[in-house]
Design a protein around this motif. Structure first.
Motif, PDB file in Angstrom:
ATOM      1  N   TYR A 275       0.598  -1.221  -0.009  1.00  0.00           N
ATOM      2  CA  TYR A 275       0.512   0.234   0.293  1.00  0.00           C
ATOM      3  C   TYR A 275       0.955   1.258   0.114  1.00  0.00           C
ATOM      4  CZ  TYR A 275      -3.962  -3.362   1.363  1.00  0.00           C
ATOM      5  OH  TYR A 275      -4.802  -4.242   0.658  1.00  0.00           O
ATOM      6  N   LEU A 276       0.376   1.831  -0.339  1.00  0.00           N
ATOM      7  CA  LEU A 276       1.057   3.786  -1.200  1.00  0.00           C
ATOM      8  C   LEU A 276       0.535   4.929  -0.752  1.00  0.00           C
ATOM      9  CD1 LEU A 276       2.260   2.839  -4.022  1.00  0.00           C
ATOM     10  CD2 LEU A 276       3.839   2.167  -2.042  1.00  0.00           C
ATOM     11  N   GLY A 277       0.666   5.508   0.225  1.00  0.00           N
ATOM     12  CA  GLY A 277       0.672   7.011   0.210  1.00  0.00           C
ATOM     13  C   GLY A 277       1.099   7.551  -0.155  1.00  0.00           C
ATOM     14  N   PHE A 278       0.202   9.275  -1.212  1.00  0.00           N
ATOM     15  CA  PHE A 278       0.387   9.717  -1.837  1.00  0.00           C
ATOM     16  C   PHE A 278       1.072  11.170  -1.009  1.00  0.00           C
ATOM     17  CE2 PHE A 278       0.627   6.309  -4.344  1.00  0.00           C
ATOM     18  CZ  PHE A 278       1.508   6.424  -5.145  1.00  0.00           C
ATOM     19  N   VAL A 279       1.102  12.151  -1.503  1.00  0.00           N
ATOM     20  CA  VAL A 279       1.299  13.325  -1.060  1.00  0.00           C
ATOM     21  C   VAL A 279       1.683  14.397  -2.069  1.00  0.00           C
ATOM     22  CG1 VAL A 279       1.887  15.873   0.883  1.00  0.00           C
ATOM     23  CG2 VAL A 279       1.153  12.627   2.027  1.00  0.00           C
ATOM     24  N   GLU A 280       0.320  14.912  -2.162  1.00  0.00           N
ATOM     25  CA  GLU A 280       1.128  16.266  -3.439  1.00  0.00           C
ATOM     26  C   GLU A 280       1.630  15.706  -4.535  1.00  0.00           C
ATOM     27  OE1 GLU A 280       3.481  19.748  -2.022  1.00  0.00           O
ATOM     28  OE2 GLU A 280       1.450  20.515  -0.381  1.00  0.00           O
ATOM     29  N   GLY A 281       1.306  14.571  -4.753  1.00  0.00           N
ATOM     30  CA  GLY A 281       1.400  13.563  -6.043  1.00  0.00           C
ATOM     31  C   GLY A 281       2.837  12.312  -5.751  1.00  0.00           C
ATOM     32  N   LYS A 282       3.376  12.843  -4.532  1.00  0.00           N
ATOM     33  CA  LYS A 282       4.544  11.655  -4.022  1.00  0.00           C
ATOM     34  C   LYS A 282       4.304  10.773  -3.010  1.00  0.00           C
ATOM     35  CE  LYS A 282       9.514  12.579  -2.961  1.00  0.00           C
ATOM     36  NZ  LYS A 282      10.440  13.316  -2.075  1.00  0.00           N
ATOM     37  N   LEU A 283       4.789  10.045  -3.468  1.00  0.00           N
ATOM     38  CA  LEU A 283       5.119   9.043  -2.880  1.00  0.00           C
ATOM     39  C   LEU A 283       5.591   8.728  -1.376  1.00  0.00           C
ATOM     40  CD1 LEU A 283       4.229   5.386  -1.938  1.00  0.00           C
ATOM     41  CD2 LEU A 283       6.404   5.637  -3.287  1.00  0.00           C
ATOM     42  N   ALA A 284       5.025   9.523  -0.139  1.00  0.00           N
ATOM     43  CA  ALA A 284       5.579   9.439   1.306  1.00  0.00           C
ATOM     44  C   ALA A 284       5.467   8.574   2.140  1.00  0.00           C
ATOM     45  CB  ALA A 284       4.226  10.823   1.656  1.00  0.00           C
ATOM     46  N   ALA A 285       4.779   7.160   1.963  1.00  0.00           N
ATOM     47  CA  ALA A 285       4.844   6.583   3.039  1.00  0.00           C
ATOM     48  C   ALA A 285       4.390   5.089   2.322  1.00  0.00           C
ATOM     49  CB  ALA A 285       3.839   7.412   3.398  1.00  0.00           C
ATOM     50  N   ALA A 286       4.531   4.053   3.289  1.00  0.00           N
ATOM     51  CA  ALA A 286       4.798   2.826   2.271  1.00  0.00           C
ATOM     52  C   ALA A 286       4.802   2.047   3.278  1.00  0.00           C
ATOM     53  CB  ALA A 286       5.127   2.696   1.124  1.00  0.00           C
ATOM     54  N   MET A 287       3.750   0.590   2.907  1.00  0.00           N
ATOM     55  CA  MET A 287       3.661  -0.834   3.768  1.00  0.00           C
ATOM     56  C   MET A 287       3.129  -1.688   2.803  1.00  0.00           C
ATOM     57  SD  MET A 287       0.217  -0.397   6.283  1.00  0.00           S
ATOM     58  CE  MET A 287      -0.662   0.322   5.484  1.00  0.00           C
ATOM     59  N   ALA A 288       3.690  -2.878   3.662  1.00  0.00           N
ATOM     60  CA  ALA A 288       3.354  -4.314   3.188  1.00  0.00           C
ATOM     61  C   ALA A 288       2.186  -4.414   4.557  1.00  0.00           C
ATOM     62  CB  ALA A 288       3.621  -5.699   2.910  1.00  0.00           C
ATOM     63  N   LEU A 289       0.739  -5.285   4.083  1.00  0.00           N
ATOM     64  CA  LEU A 289      -0.011  -5.719   4.596  1.00  0.00           C
ATOM     65  C   LEU A 289      -0.383  -6.736   4.437  1.00  0.00           C
ATOM     66  CD1 LEU A 289      -1.674  -4.719   7.660  1.00  0.00           C
ATOM     67  CD2 LEU A 289      -3.491  -4.314   5.763  1.00  0.00           C
ATOM     68  N   ALA A 290       0.286  -7.940   4.548  1.00  0.00           N
ATOM     69  CA  ALA A 290      -0.260  -9.128   4.484  1.00  0.00           C
ATOM     70  C   ALA A 290      -1.660  -9.413   4.973  1.00  0.00           C
ATOM     71  CB  ALA A 290       0.240 -10.431   5.049  1.00  0.00           C
ATOM     72  N   ASP A 291      -2.614 -10.378   4.810  1.00  0.00           N
ATOM     73  CA  ASP A 291      -3.625 -10.358   4.902  1.00  0.00           C
ATOM     74  C   ASP A 291      -4.097 -12.286   5.607  1.00  0.00           C
ATOM     75  OD1 ASP A 291      -3.084 -12.410   3.244  1.00  0.00           O
ATOM     76  OD2 ASP A 291      -5.263 -12.507   2.574  1.00  0.00           O
ATOM     77  N   HIS A 292      -2.677 -12.451   6.045  1.00  0.00           N
ATOM     78  CA  HIS A 292      -2.415 -13.715   8.182  1.00  0.00           C
ATOM     79  C   HIS A 292      -0.686 -13.245   8.407  1.00  0.00           C
ATOM     80  CE1 HIS A 292      -0.336 -14.114   3.568  1.00  0.00           C
ATOM     81  NE2 HIS A 292       0.643 -15.352   4.442  1.00  0.00           N
ATOM     82  N   ASP A 293      -0.864 -13.980   9.108  1.00  0.00           N
ATOM     83  CA  ASP A 293       0.537 -13.875   9.934  1.00  0.00           C
ATOM     84  C   ASP A 293       1.522 -14.903   9.561  1.00  0.00           C
ATOM     85  OD1 ASP A 293       1.013 -12.384  12.610  1.00  0.00           O
ATOM     86  OD2 ASP A 293       0.633 -14.390  13.677  1.00  0.00           O
ATOM     87  N   ASP A 294       2.670 -14.555   8.485  1.00  0.00           N
ATOM     88  CA  ASP A 294       4.135 -14.755   8.296  1.00  0.00           C
ATOM     89  C   ASP A 294       4.314 -16.379   9.231  1.00  0.00           C
ATOM     90  OD1 ASP A 294       6.014 -14.236   9.986  1.00  0.00           O
ATOM     91  OD2 ASP A 294       6.104 -12.708   8.530  1.00  0.00           O
ATOM     92  N   SER A 295       5.153 -16.990   8.830  1.00  0.00           N
ATOM     93  CA  SER A 295       5.609 -18.417   9.858  1.00  0.00           C
ATOM     94  C   SER A 295       6.013 -17.709  10.902  1.00  0.00           C
ATOM     95  CB  SER A 295       6.298 -19.962   8.967  1.00  0.00           C
ATOM     96  OG  SER A 295       8.069 -18.451   8.794  1.00  0.00           O
TER      97      SER A 295
END
Length: 178
Positions: A57-77
């Protein structure tokens, strides 16, 4: 907060890699940091896997990539094997990885916005909790998660071939049930 918040597209890969390159280059200047090593973590193959799964997932401010994260729909091992206080794991939870705010966009509460988006998405998916780990001593991250409803859940030691053993601080946010 964000002008635009969306799931990342395959065409975003180069911008995402540049974003994490700039985040990692700035880390020596940060009082608190995740101690990431570009190419190891974050690694291109990890980002690509989250992208392919539709979990970046990406968050943009004034058209610029300002924040990011992965959000998995489950726990990894690794996260699923931890003894969580709620006893929830696997498909009952989501997991945040690689949450970062660009150095030029800090102090704008974008980390808070990312965590709130993770909570919103997780609730929409019917999850009961969110899990994550924090590098020891990364007080900025710990404070953010605690302020957004996460609880400290203990320490998990993980051993990596390239960086040795790290005692990660584990955090859990139980989500309201519907």
């Amino acid at each position: 907060m964000f002008d635009e918040f969306r799931v990342a597209r395959d065409s975003d890969f180069d911008a995402i890699w540049q974003f994490y390159t700039e985040v990692c280059e700035h880390m020596p200047l940060d009082a608190y940091q995740p101690h990431w090593v570009l190419g190891v973590f974050p690694a291109q193959e990890d980002i690509r896997a989250y992208l392919d799964a539709g979990q970046f997932y990406l968050g943009f401010v004034e058209g610029k990539l300002a924040a990011a994260m992965a959000l998995a729909d489950h726990d990894d091992s690794e996260l699923a094997s931890f003894d969580w206080p709620s006893k929830l794991a696997g498909k009952e939870v989501s997991a945040i990885h690689l949450l970062a705010v660009h150095p030029d966009a800090r102090r704008e509460r974008l980390g808070t916005a990312l965590v709130q988006e993770a909570q919103r998405l997780s609730l929409a998916w019917g999850k009961r909790a969110i899990h994550l780990d924090v590098y020891p001593g990364n007080l900025a991250a710990s404070r953010l998660y605690l302020a957004e409803g996460f609880s400290y859940a203990g320490v998990y030691e993980a051993t990596y071939e390239d960086i040795g053993t790290i005692a990660f601080e584990m955090y859990e946010c139980e989500l309201p049930t519907r």
